[in-house]
Design a protein around this motif. Sequence first.
Motif, PDB file in Angstrom:
ATOM      1  N   UNK A 156       0.809  -1.216   0.000  1.00 56.06           N
ATOM      2  CA  UNK A 156       0.000   0.000   0.000  1.00 56.06           C
ATOM      3  C   UNK A 156       0.840   1.263   0.000  1.00 56.06           C
ATOM      4  N   UNK A 157       2.125   1.139   0.273  1.00 56.40           N
ATOM      5  CA  UNK A 157       2.996   2.306   0.295  1.00 56.40           C
ATOM      6  C   UNK A 157       3.284   2.758  -1.134  1.00 56.40           C
ATOM      7  N   UNK A 158       3.428   4.064  -1.350  1.00 52.17           N
ATOM      8  CA  UNK A 158       3.742   4.551  -2.693  1.00 52.17           C
ATOM      9  C   UNK A 158       5.175   4.219  -3.077  1.00 52.17           C
ATOM     10  N   UNK A 159       5.421   4.125  -4.351  1.00 52.32           N
ATOM     11  CA  UNK A 159       6.774   3.869  -4.826  1.00 52.32           C
ATOM     12  C   UNK A 159       6.786   3.516  -6.297  1.00 52.32           C
ATOM     13  N   UNK A 160       7.977   3.446  -6.857  1.00 53.01           N
ATOM     14  CA  UNK A 160       8.099   3.121  -8.279  1.00 53.01           C
ATOM     15  C   UNK A 160       7.709   1.676  -8.562  1.00 53.01           C
ATOM     16  N   UNK A 161       7.339   1.414  -9.791  1.00 51.18           N
ATOM     17  CA  UNK A 161       6.955   0.067 -10.194  1.00 51.18           C
ATOM     18  C   UNK A 161       8.150  -0.859 -10.306  1.00 51.18           C
TER      19      UNK A 161
END
Length: 71
Positions: free
Chosen positions: A13-18
């Motif tokens: 659920x944390x944001x970040x790059x693919x």
Amino acid sequence: MAAPDGGPTDARRLPGPGPLASFRFFPRRSFAPTLKFVEETARKYGAIAHFKLFLADVFVIDDAELIRDVL
């Protein structure tokens, strides 16, 4: 770190790059591209970011208070 409901936080659920972007993490001739990738990740996704590197979960923490909490 706990979720607002008191349960554990799910890294997904944390944001970040693919997953494909994380290949920029690997150094080529120097570590400059790796450092740039980490800096860009922190700038774009905020104080806590997450990405997968093969099977490992990698977290970028860009907040001094949060780093103290982790340590």
